[in-house]
Motif scaffolding. Structure first.
Motif, short mmCIF file in Angstrom:
data_model
loop_
_atom_site.label_atom_id
_atom_site.label_comp_id
_atom_site.label_asym_id
_atom_site.label_seq_id
_atom_site.Cartn_x
_atom_site.Cartn_y
_atom_site.Cartn_z
N ARG A 41 47.07 41.61 39.65
CA ARG A 41 45.74 41.71 40.25
C ARG A 41 45.73 41.32 41.72
NH1 ARG A 41 44.27 45.43 38.10
NH2 ARG A 41 42.39 45.28 39.27
N THR A 42 46.67 40.51 42.16
CA THR A 42 46.77 40.17 43.58
C THR A 42 48.24 40.07 43.96
OG1 THR A 42 46.75 37.78 43.15
CG2 THR A 42 44.62 38.83 43.59
N TRP A 152 42.42 42.32 46.85
CA TRP A 152 42.41 43.60 46.16
C TRP A 152 41.10 43.87 45.41
CZ3 TRP A 152 42.80 48.31 45.35
CH2 TRP A 152 42.84 48.91 44.09
N GLU A 153 40.58 42.89 44.73
CA GLU A 153 39.38 43.11 43.91
C GLU A 153 38.12 43.35 44.75
OE1 GLU A 153 39.36 40.00 40.97
OE2 GLU A 153 41.00 40.93 39.89
N TYR A 158 39.26 49.70 44.81
CA TYR A 158 39.36 48.97 43.54
C TYR A 158 38.45 49.60 42.51
CZ TYR A 158 39.01 45.15 40.14
OH TYR A 158 39.02 44.42 39.01
N GLN A 160 37.22 48.74 38.54
CA GLN A 160 37.27 47.74 37.47
C GLN A 160 37.68 48.40 36.17
OE1 GLN A 160 33.87 45.29 37.59
NE2 GLN A 160 34.61 43.89 36.06
#
Length: 161
Positions: A41-42, A152-153, A158, A160
């Motif tokens: 996720r990162t 990133w989020e 991005y 979900q």
């Protein structure tokens, strides 16, 4: 049925083979997160640990660009889950007889090399490039690329889920 008109994303009349710095973004089709390992996720800038097998191929292809185009320098780049960012510096000597490649030529060659190596294409059709007109703009984009994996989020690419 009439198809929607595509917005032009390039400066009309600009020679994209002239010396200068260019910020380039290349996307994976349908924002598929193919370039990082599942669950990543990162990432820290220049951290290859989250890169998937496809991300590693892309990373290697980016590093090959100056070998194919000696007048091109990759000043900064980052591989994100579903897109890549690059700062390409075109620096051609005035005395050369050959014309320098455009950003599109360089990107298309890189996309083709990745496609050939993995056996299929996952690239979106086009690219986004921006001419970096001054040092302030260059530094701003450098910082954006450097910190993009950490945020990133919050990225516009991005998705979900």
């Amino acid at each position: 049925m009439e198809l929607p008109k595509r917005k032009k994303n390039r400066l009309t009349g600009y020679d994209y083979s002239q010396n200068g710095a260019y910020f380039v973004t290349i996307c994976v089709v349908e924002k598929q997160e193919l370039l990082w390992n599942v669950g990543a996720r990162t990432a820290r800038p220049r951290d290859t640990a989250p890169l998937s097998q496809y991300g590693l191929v892309v990373d290697a292809a980016i590093l090959e660009i100056p070998k194919h185009y000696p007048c091109i320098r990759v000043d900064k780049y980052c591989v994100m889950p579903n897109h890549i960012h690059l700062i390409l510096m075109l620096q051609q000597d005035d005395g050369r007889a050959m014309r320098a490649p455009t950003t599109s030529t360089v990107v298309n060659q890189m996309k083709g090399a990745v496609t050939k190596q993995i056996g299929f294409s996952f690239w979106q059709k086009s690219l986004h490039d921006r001419i970096l007109r001054n040092e302030r703009e260059y530094q701003k984009i450098w910082e954006y690329i450097d910190t993009n994996p950490l945020t990133w989020e919050k990225d516009c690419f991005y998705r979900q889920g």
